[in-house]
Design an enzyme around this catalytic site. Sequence first.
Site, PDB file in Angstrom:
ATOM      1  N   CYS A   1       0.791  -1.269  -0.154  1.00  0.00           N
ATOM      2  CA  CYS A   1      -0.065  -0.020  -0.014  1.00  0.00           C
ATOM      3  C   CYS A   1       0.882   1.309   0.096  1.00  0.00           C
ATOM      4  O   CYS A   1       0.432   2.215  -0.610  1.00  0.00           O
ATOM      5  CB  CYS A   1      -1.037  -0.109   1.000  1.00  0.00           C
ATOM      6  SG  CYS A   1      -0.426  -0.357   2.822  1.00  0.00           S
TER       7      CYS A   1
ATOM      8  N   VAL B   1       0.035   4.443  -2.522  1.00  0.00           N
ATOM      9  CA  VAL B   1      -0.171   5.636  -2.016  1.00  0.00           C
ATOM     10  C   VAL B   1       0.523   6.681  -2.418  1.00  0.00           C
ATOM     11  O   VAL B   1      -0.058   7.654  -2.721  1.00  0.00           O
ATOM     12  CB  VAL B   1      -0.296   5.674  -0.571  1.00  0.00           C
ATOM     13  CG1 VAL B   1      -0.540   7.246   0.160  1.00  0.00           C
ATOM     14  CG2 VAL B   1      -1.246   4.689   0.055  1.00  0.00           C
TER      15      VAL B   1
END
Lengths: 519, 483
Positions: free
Chosen positions: A153, A157
Amino acid sequence: MSQNAEKVIDHFELFRGKEYTEMLANKKCLFEDPVATEELERVAEWTKSAEYREKNFAREALTVNPAKACQPLGAVFAALGFERTLPFVHGSQGCVAYYRSHFSRHFKEPTSAVSSSMTEDAAVFGGLNNMIDGLANSYSMYKPKMISVSTTCMAEVIGDDLNAFIKNAKENGSVPAEMDVPFAHTPAFVGSHVTGYDNTLKGILEHFWDGKAGTAPKLERLPNGKLNFIGGFDGYTVGNIREIKRLLDLMGVEYTILGDNSDVWDTPGDGEFRMYDGGTTLEDTAEAIHAGATISMQEFCTDKTLDFIGSKGQEVIAFNHPVGVEGTDRFLMEVSRLSGKAIPPAVTKERGRLVDAIADSSAHIHGKKFAIYGDPDLTLGLAGFLLELGAEPVHILSTNGGAVWKEKAEALLAGSPFGKGCHVYAGKDLWHMRSLLFTEPVDFLIGNTYGKFLERDTSTPLIRIGFPIFDRHHHHRYPVWGYQGGMNVLVKILDKIFDQMDQSTNDVAKTDYSFDIIR
Amino acid sequence: MSTNVSVEEVKERNNQVIGEVLEVYPEKTAKKRAKHLGTFENGKTDCGVKSNLKSIPGVMTIRGCAYAGSKGVVWGPIKDMVHISHGPVGCGQYSWAARRNYYIGTTGVDSFVTLQFTSDFQEKDIVFGGDKKLAQIIDEIETLFPLNKGITIQSECPVGLIGDDIEGVAKAKAKEHNKTIVPVRCEGFRGVSQSLGHHIANDALRDWVIDKQTGKPARFESTPYDVAIIGDYNIGGDAWSSRILLEEMGLRVIAQWSGDGTLAELEATPKAKLNILHCYRSMNYISRHMEEKFGVPWVEYNFFGPTKIIESLREIAAHFDDTIKEGAERVIAKYQALTDAVIAKYRPRLEGKKVMLFVGGLRPRHVIGAYEDLGMEVVGTGYEFGHNDDYQRTTHYIKDGTLIYDDVTAFEFERFVEKVQPDLVGSGIKEKYIFQKMGFPFRQMHSWDYSGPYHGYDGFAIFARDMDMAINAPVWSLTKAPW
């Protein structure tokens, strides 16, 4: 002192001794500021109530004990199904330590994967240098034939672009220009581990079939009579893939397993560590474009992959982790139709043996109520088998199951008289399941290792089928697919039923009359 | 390695194998890794390796992240608080009940260690921020788990990248619910390993729990013998088999940090007369703070193996009056027969066996004495996330010529073991099956391979039994087929 050199006792017995129980009781009352016993009991009882269930099901933001993991776990699973392939996860390094541990705890096998070890500076400037250095290091140290890149992630991001980064790394000489480095973006905040499997498998096929990220001509499909077979993210992959190969070989089908993890997670203890073993060869992966059709055993693991394969003109068929007679029938008949090969008598005989076994034991399962949770496909496959056994899958829950899954499961229940009064719970977790088990009790629970907390709280006996299974060894080596697999699941369920019968009838001079020697 | 090899030959072999692994790396990486690999030279004050530096991309480091250090190690074991894994689902899932921090309690009602609370971030939480969801989660926890004593927010990577204000949410909700709510900025990309996570978790403990105790009275009447166990995570019950010895020598343990710990115990700790510190790496920070701010001295100890236990009991007792000093001698005498019996039984089976370790925290040095009590020798060791002060402390334990490898890569570890040919490898779950397949007996030295406790006298007997069953298992003679 209870410790003894002659018979050393560990945590199982040690802390039950008087000296420890007294010590811990004192600790509690003097220093822990414990909740008063009556209050504790009141709240404990309240958590079992219908009122609590209502509040529990009203929650919108909090998740407690989910039965799902994140995309990159599935990415690592998919990558490991290919010959000499190193999963390379772009992002923070702790994630990779977690995936490796998680798989090793389930399979009792090593799991090799690397991270690009991004830290604060990469968060600010992007992880390009981590990709450049990381690919170069992995290539020199671990000599992979392919490196399959996915993301955590963190990388998602900050928006790292894998395609551009890999190109850049190749230009920098990290790996040879012709090296296969497929990639997939696998954000942990979208979908679950089954989504990550799907994205990664699609990424690998796209790489080989659609021109290796613009560095080679796209392959032109020249249909042949072969079949492709995809297992999906499956805790039983070792036993299942081997069983499928055996069945397809018996039928004389020409096939390619796309993503064959059966050897890499079952290497021998013979003095040599095989970091890579087995797996789909890269040549076969490329060639698979020419197959007549592709069969996926798990629809929800291969949503985008099958769309992609279908777009090349292949027929694509998806099952939902078929378990039992009818599920296996449907699978074999499709294989037969697509390959033009007959189902041989030997396999029909195996079918007969499973039917025979069900007939022998059905009286013990008929009408028993079950709760099932797990991945979307697995829950559908198991529910189908239970219905076939005359059991009632009263609660079917999948944390990573969505609206499509719910509809399918409800249709399955509607199709059987044993599905009456059974309910489907999409997107719910095991704390919801706890309320269900207290307010609408069942006879048995089917799920992964985490189900043992539900078993302890609600006294519902747990039959361990799912992923992960950490606290029982080697079950992943036995298939749950095929008629033989159905037999394994049947025996697993029966063993628990019989154990339960014995445990509830062994109170001497009270319930011992039902403690039968023949069942 | 046969026993008649000289130290010089060992050092030569170490240099050779280090050279062999470095040769495989790209030049830049070889240069960096060279600083982390070496051989201990007698008389030196450190191990001659660099540490606590960034892991190199793509090498298969064994390390974890700051979240693992905070949620997994420091905060997770506090049993009466709810620890939210704040971010996507994975981190909480992979660490769910995976560390064997034993505790006693009614799980899901007044204790929450083996539950997985997650905010399960979706794309919209990344785009619009997760603060509102966090606030709602805290409310829902209060509704469904009303007996919790407090809540911690364990940040996962995205939280720090999308600019959420978890401190603001924590403050507002703490006021609203009149509860301790602790925001922890332990995003996995911070720092180079678990280690920064320990530090961040210690700082959160300082700011949101300990310093708030200034001036508050104790829940109990203090005694001159009040101590707190710091840095014992009660793996397999370690803190319990330690606590019992401290109590037997006359001390009163007012808190356990953090295995089987409670918020009340954390809050009481500034009232301790002495903080006794087992895992220096993960909790030296809060020990130093309590010394500076509350005047609580601290002392390091080692409860692995009788030699170190005896030294430690005396060292701890030295901080107290004769009652306790006599108590320490009484405890030592009480367990002498057990110790003798354990050594008499297991030492002949383990004498001369060589061990290679690679673990975290304190164990790359702390367990060496226990092996030596059994006649075994540690010939290689290294830290997953140690700092220079760990390697300095290690010099008190290791012998001349010990192979040292900091933040070892899977590739290096495999080559080193192949070359050194130890009788036992002690490391983690990711390493276990690799070495077993190579034919080396192995024990997980993070989880005690689902056994334990290993601390204290009771634990030493289990440690000895386990090392014997690993090394002398008949399976190791079956590795090679007879044809």
